[in-house]
Design an enzyme around this catalytic site. Structure first.
Site, PDB file in Angstrom:
ATOM      1  N   CYS A 108      -9.239  23.810  23.347  1.00 27.94           N
ATOM      2  CA  CYS A 108      -9.606  22.930  22.227  1.00 27.94           C
ATOM      3  C   CYS A 108      -9.563  21.466  22.646  1.00 27.94           C
ATOM      4  CB  CYS A 108      -8.656  23.143  21.050  1.00 27.94           C
ATOM      5  SG  CYS A 108      -9.074  24.546  20.001  1.00 27.94           S
ATOM      6  N   HIS A 109      -8.414  21.057  23.206  1.00 28.84           N
ATOM      7  CA  HIS A 109      -8.118  19.631  23.310  1.00 28.84           C
ATOM      8  C   HIS A 109      -8.590  18.975  24.608  1.00 28.84           C
ATOM      9  CE1 HIS A 109      -6.025  19.870  19.576  1.00 28.84           C
ATOM     10  NE2 HIS A 109      -5.213  20.795  20.024  1.00 28.84           N
ATOM     11  N   ARG A 112       4.189  20.995  14.114  1.00 33.09           N
ATOM     12  CA  ARG A 112       2.742  20.995  14.365  1.00 33.09           C
ATOM     13  C   ARG A 112       2.396  22.008  15.450  1.00 33.09           C
ATOM     14  NH1 ARG A 112      -1.462  21.986  13.796  1.00 33.09           N
ATOM     15  NH2 ARG A 112      -3.388  20.793  13.979  1.00 33.09           N
ATOM     16  N   CYS A 121      25.134  12.579  19.294  1.00 30.93           N
ATOM     17  CA  CYS A 121      25.895  11.398  18.881  1.00 30.93           C
ATOM     18  C   CYS A 121      26.723  11.700  17.629  1.00 30.93           C
ATOM     19  CB  CYS A 121      24.963  10.224  18.619  1.00 30.93           C
ATOM     20  SG  CYS A 121      24.351   9.420  20.106  1.00 30.93           S
ATOM     21  N   CYS A 151      -4.239  25.760  24.461  1.00 27.84           N
ATOM     22  CA  CYS A 151      -4.332  24.388  23.952  1.00 27.84           C
ATOM     23  C   CYS A 151      -5.477  23.653  24.648  1.00 27.84           C
ATOM     24  CB  CYS A 151      -3.034  23.628  24.213  1.00 27.84           C
ATOM     25  SG  CYS A 151      -1.510  24.460  23.772  1.00 27.84           S
ATOM     26  N   CYS A 159      -0.151  25.383  15.423  1.00 25.24           N
ATOM     27  CA  CYS A 159      -1.201  25.685  16.408  1.00 25.24           C
ATOM     28  C   CYS A 159      -1.042  27.101  16.951  1.00 25.24           C
ATOM     29  CB  CYS A 159      -1.143  24.681  17.555  1.00 25.24           C
ATOM     30  SG  CYS A 159      -1.821  23.061  17.154  1.00 25.24           S
ATOM     31  N   CYS A 200      27.277   1.051  17.073  1.00 24.36           N
ATOM     32  CA  CYS A 200      27.104   1.192  18.531  1.00 24.36           C
ATOM     33  C   CYS A 200      25.810   0.538  19.007  1.00 24.36           C
ATOM     34  CB  CYS A 200      27.087   2.663  18.932  1.00 24.36           C
ATOM     35  SG  CYS A 200      28.701   3.459  18.969  1.00 24.36           S
ATOM     36  N   HIS A 201      24.744   0.790  18.276  1.00 26.80           N
ATOM     37  CA  HIS A 201      23.414   0.420  18.775  1.00 26.80           C
ATOM     38  C   HIS A 201      22.953  -0.950  18.303  1.00 26.80           C
ATOM     39  CE1 HIS A 201      22.801   4.398  20.502  1.00 26.80           C
ATOM     40  NE2 HIS A 201      23.281   4.914  19.372  1.00 26.80           N
TER      41      HIS A 201
END
Length: 262
Positions: free
Chosen positions: A181-182, A219, A115, A178, A223, A83-84
């Site tokens: 910290c960031h 990830r 898909c 979040c 956290c 398809c791709h």
């Protein structure tokens, strides 16, 4: 107790944050200024940066190679490449995206499994399985060097706002967000590491602590566990909404998949 135990990491986190200079609390949350956006790659050691940029030594390429083989593998309703035709450059830049048919926010993993189910008559792959990671890493790697181009308005708007709210929300027993910290403390030391801005451009990628490839959602769970909050399930609506906000927040940073992180 292992040095990687979330409680140990959490204690180290809060102890380190308490030693940092106190910043005035913002009266209303604000996004990181676009001119201040810096890749997480810039906060790594020279050795780790070199490992990511080495097209032979980067361990994430093992998953990319497997993903290419799965992409070309014919079974059931045919192969992905039928398809791709391997025209994948730029596809990953648009994820997560709102799917009108499902009336939900789709990650790249969701699209791959859709898909498989509807076009190939194959069973969906388990979240965080090696096969799904491999396919996702292969597809994402075809957009390496390109910035994200996600839609955050219209039908995607409520998900974007949900993700933004999650980023600024304090949570867990340590009552940390979040953003603390960031946004407020990036570039400062947390024990032996330098706090990054938390951009997702390396994921899905290889993390040394895991000694394996993993998704962004894995990830994010780390956290949440680090601040002693109850993590959401991999592939949860909460993490997909946060992912949408994070990729938008990354501005024009290039996608690095397969990235290497500590």
């Amino acid at each position: 107790m292992s040095r990687r135990d979330p409680l140990v990491l959490a204690a180290a986190l809060v102890a380190a944050l308490l030693t940092l200079p106190v910043k005035a609390e913002r009266t209303s949350p604000a996004d990181l200024p676009r001119e201040a956006v810096v890749s997480g790659l810039d906060f790594l050691t020279a050795e780790t940066r070199a490992l990511q940029q080495d097209d032979f030594a980067n361990p994430g390429l093992l998953w990319v190679d497997r993903g290419r083989a799965l992409f070309e593998q014919a079974a059931g309703g045919g192969s992905c490449i039928q398809c791709h035709d391997d025209r994948l450059a730029g596809a990953y830049t648009r994820y997560p995206q709102y799917d009108a048919g499902a009336r939900a926010l789709f990650s790249l993993d969701d699209r791959i499994n859709q898909c498989r189910s509807t076009r190939q008559q194959r069973e969906p792959l388990a979240v965080e399985s090696d096969e799904l990671l491999a396919l996702s890493m292969y597809v994402a790697s075809q957009s390496k060097g390109m910035p994200y181009r996600v839609a955050v308005e219209g039908d995607a708007g409520p998900y974007f706002e949900q993700g933004r709210a999650y980023f600024f929300q304090r949570r867990g027993q340590l009552n940390l967000s979040c953003q603390q910290c960031h946004d407020q403390n990036w570039g400062r030391k947390l024990r032996g590491d330098t706090i990054s801005q938390g951009h997702p451009t390396a994921f899905p990628g290889y993390r040394m602590e895991w000694q394996s490839a993993g998704s962004l959602h894995r990830r994010l769970r780390d956290c949440d566990a680090g601040v002693r909050a109850e993590p959401h399930a991999l592939g949860s609506p909460e993490y997909k909404a946060l992912e949408l906000y994070l990729v938008w927040r990354a501005g024009n940073l290039p996608i690095e998949v397969p990235g290497v992180r500590r």
